[in-house]
Design a protein around this motif. Structure first.
Motif, short mmCIF file in Angstrom:
data_model
loop_
_atom_site.label_atom_id
_atom_site.label_comp_id
_atom_site.label_asym_id
_atom_site.label_seq_id
_atom_site.Cartn_x
_atom_site.Cartn_y
_atom_site.Cartn_z
N LYS A 85 28.17 43.04 46.78
CA LYS A 85 29.03 44.22 46.35
C LYS A 85 30.10 43.64 45.46
O LYS A 85 30.99 43.11 45.73
N GLY A 86 30.39 44.43 44.14
CA GLY A 86 31.20 44.23 43.37
C GLY A 86 32.37 44.91 43.82
O GLY A 86 32.27 46.06 44.32
N GLY A 87 33.71 44.31 43.51
CA GLY A 87 34.84 45.00 43.76
C GLY A 87 35.40 44.83 45.28
O GLY A 87 36.33 45.40 45.78
N SER A 88 34.65 44.00 46.21
CA SER A 88 35.09 44.07 47.45
C SER A 88 36.10 43.12 47.63
O SER A 88 36.97 43.23 48.72
N GLY A 89 36.45 42.28 46.76
CA GLY A 89 37.62 41.46 46.90
C GLY A 89 37.11 39.89 46.85
O GLY A 89 37.97 38.89 47.55
N LYS A 90 36.18 39.43 46.43
CA LYS A 90 35.53 38.30 46.75
C LYS A 90 36.59 37.24 45.80
O LYS A 90 37.07 36.31 46.41
N SER A 91 36.61 37.50 44.32
CA SER A 91 37.35 36.77 43.70
C SER A 91 38.85 36.66 44.01
O SER A 91 39.58 35.39 44.04
N CYS A 92 39.30 37.82 44.69
CA CYS A 92 40.80 37.85 44.96
C CYS A 92 41.03 36.87 46.22
O CYS A 92 42.00 36.12 46.14
N GLN A 120 40.82 45.74 51.76
CA GLN A 120 41.34 46.82 51.02
C GLN A 120 41.28 48.18 52.13
O GLN A 120 40.99 49.15 51.88
N THR A 161 42.52 42.77 55.23
CA THR A 161 43.62 42.83 54.24
C THR A 161 43.70 44.65 54.16
O THR A 161 42.49 45.28 54.06
N PHE A 162 45.03 44.82 54.01
CA PHE A 162 44.97 46.40 53.55
C PHE A 162 45.08 46.43 51.96
O PHE A 162 45.24 45.62 51.29
N SER A 163 44.77 47.94 51.63
CA SER A 163 45.03 48.14 50.22
C SER A 163 46.43 47.99 49.86
O SER A 163 47.31 48.73 50.29
N ARG A 164 46.77 47.04 48.84
CA ARG A 164 48.11 46.67 48.53
C ARG A 164 48.24 46.34 47.06
O ARG A 164 47.53 45.44 46.61
N TYR A 205 47.89 42.65 45.49
CA TYR A 205 47.05 41.91 45.05
C TYR A 205 46.64 42.04 43.73
O TYR A 205 46.58 41.01 42.85
N ASP A 206 46.62 43.27 43.19
CA ASP A 206 46.45 43.53 41.70
C ASP A 206 47.30 42.88 40.89
O ASP A 206 47.28 41.98 39.85
N GLU A 240 47.63 39.05 40.47
CA GLU A 240 46.57 38.33 39.92
C GLU A 240 46.84 38.12 38.32
O GLU A 240 46.30 37.12 37.72
N1 LIG Z 1 43.53 44.06 49.56
C1 LIG Z 1 43.37 44.74 48.23
N2 LIG Z 1 44.15 45.68 47.92
C2 LIG Z 1 44.32 46.22 46.83
N3 LIG Z 1 43.53 45.69 46.01
C3 LIG Z 1 42.89 44.70 45.96
C4 LIG Z 1 42.64 43.96 47.31
N4 LIG Z 1 41.51 43.09 46.96
C5 LIG Z 1 41.52 43.01 45.90
N5 LIG Z 1 41.82 43.90 45.21
C6 LIG Z 1 41.55 44.26 43.61
O1 LIG Z 1 40.39 44.80 43.68
C7 LIG Z 1 39.91 44.73 42.43
C8 LIG Z 1 38.33 44.09 42.60
O2 LIG Z 1 38.53 42.63 43.34
P1 LIG Z 1 37.93 41.41 42.86
O3 LIG Z 1 38.23 40.42 43.75
O4 LIG Z 1 37.77 41.05 41.38
O5 LIG Z 1 36.32 41.81 43.54
P2 LIG Z 1 35.03 40.90 43.41
O6 LIG Z 1 35.07 39.76 43.17
O7 LIG Z 1 34.38 41.16 44.74
O8 LIG Z 1 34.15 41.91 42.58
C9 LIG Z 1 40.90 43.62 41.44
O9 LIG Z 1 41.46 44.38 40.85
C10 LIG Z 1 41.74 43.11 42.95
O10 LIG Z 1 43.01 42.83 42.51
#
Ligand SMILES: Nc1ncnc2c1ncn2[C@@H]1O[C@H](COP(=O)(O)OP(=O)(O)O)[C@@H](O)[C@H]1O
Ligand SMILES: [Mg+2]
Length: 232
Positions: free
Chosen positions: A9-16, A144, A174-177, A180-181, A184
Motif C-alpha cells: 500500500k502506497g503512503g502507509s509510511g514504509k519509506s518514513c 498514522q 505511530t500517530f499522525s504527526r 514526520y513529514d 524528512e
Molecule cells: N505517522 C505519520 N504521521 C504523519 N505523516 C506521516 C506519518 N508517517 C508517514 N507520514 C507521511 O506520509 C507520507 C507517505 O509516507 P511514505 O513513508 O513515503 O509512504 P510509503 O513509502 O509507504 O509510500 C510522507 O509524506 C510521510 O512524511
C-alpha cells in the motif's frame, strides 16, 4: 541483521519508517547501517542524497536494487551490522526476494479500510516466504493513527483485523504527526529533529519491540484454519 519495511500500500509510511529506523540504529546504537532502496520512485535514495549533503548529519550509505536481489542482499549483509530495506509499494520480485532472507519484516498499515484490505494478501506472501525463511520475524505496525480519543476504536479494530489473520501486530504505533513529514524535508529523521519528542519515542518503541519479538519464540506462525475474515 536485515530489516525489511514492505507492503503493497502506497503512503502507509514504509519509506518514513525505514529511514527513521536506519537513523536510530546508526546514531543511537552506533551501528553500521546500509539502506537499500527498491522503489523506482527513489524516495529513500533522494532522502539519503539530501542527508549526506548535510555535514551536520551522520551519513548513511544507500544502494538501489531491483528484481531478484536475494544474493546481493546476502553479500551486503556481511559488511554491515544492519541492512534496512525500503521495498516500495508493490508485490514484486524485490519484495519477495527480500522476504526470503530478511531477519525482521515490518509491514505498516494505516487504520483505514483500504490498507486493511491488503492484510490477507500480505499474509499469503508471508506464509509462502516463510517456507524458505522459517526464522523470519514478521509483524504489522499500525501507522498514522488519529489522535482524537473518539477515533481510538479504529486503532484497536485495525489491530484486531491483523490478529484475525494470525499475523502479529506490534503494540507500538505511530500517530499522525506533522513532525514526520517536516523532518524528512532536509534528510533528517524525527530523532534528530526532536530527540525527546513523541515521534522519536514512537520510532524507538517500534524498532525495539520488533527486535525484541525476534528474540522470542513467538515468531510468526500462520494458522490458516483460524482466520476470521474480519474485513467486509
Ligand atoms: N505517522 C505519520 N504521521 C504523519 N505523516 C506521516 C506519518 N508517517 C508517514 N507520514 C507521511 O506520509 C507520507 C507517505 O509516507 P511514505 O513513508 O513515503 O509512504 P510509503 O513509502 O509507504 O509510500 C510522507 O509524506 C510521510 O512524511
Ligand atoms: Mg515509499
Amino acid at each position: 541483521m536485515m530489516i525489511l519495511v514492505g507492503g503493497e500500500k502506497g503512503g502507509s509510511g514504509k519509506s518514513c519508517l525505514a529511514q527513521n529506523i536506519a537513523v536510530y540504529l546508526r546514531t543511537e546504537k552506533n551501528a553500521s547501517v546500509l539502506m537499500v532502496d527498491c522503489d523506482p520512485q527513489r524516495t529513500t535514495s533522494d532522502w539519503i542524497q539530501e542527508r549526506n549533503a548535510n555535514n551536520k548529519l551522520t551519513p548513511i550509505n544507500c544502494v538501489q536494487l531491483f528484481g531478484k536481489i536475494r544474493n546481493d542482499l546476502l553479500s551486503l549483509r556481511q559488511h554491515y551490522d544492519y541492512v534496512v530495506i525500503d521495498c516500495g509499494g508493490q508485490d514484486n520480485l524485490a519484495l519477495r526476494s527480500s522476504m526470503a532472507v530478511a531477519d525482521h519484516i515490518l509491514i505498516p498499515l494505516r487504520p483505514k479500510r483500504r490498507d486493511l484490505k491488503t492484510v490477507p494478501h500480505m499474509e499469503d506472501i508471508l506464509s509462502t516466504c516463510k517456507m524458505v525463511n522459517p526464522k523470519m520475524n514478521a509483524a504489522f505496525v499500525v501507522t498514522q493513527c488519529p489522535s482524537l480519543p473518539s477515533l481510538a476504536s479504529r486503532i484497536l479494530e485495525a489491530k484486531e483485523v491483523c490478529r484475525s489473520f494470525e499475523v502479529p501486530v506490534l503494540n507500538s504505533v505511530t500517530f499522525s504527526r506533522n513532525m514526520y513529514d517536516d523532518s524528512e524535508e532536509s534528510g533528517m529523521s524525527v530523532i534528530e529533529s526532536e530527540p525527546e519528542g513523541k515521534a522519536a519515542t514512537e520510532i524507538r518503541c517500534i524498532i525495539e519491540e520488533l527486535l525484541a519479538r525476534g528474540k522470542e519464540e513467538t515468531a510468526y506462525e500462520p494458522v490458516q484454519s483460524q482466520k476470521i475474515h474480519a474485513i467486509s
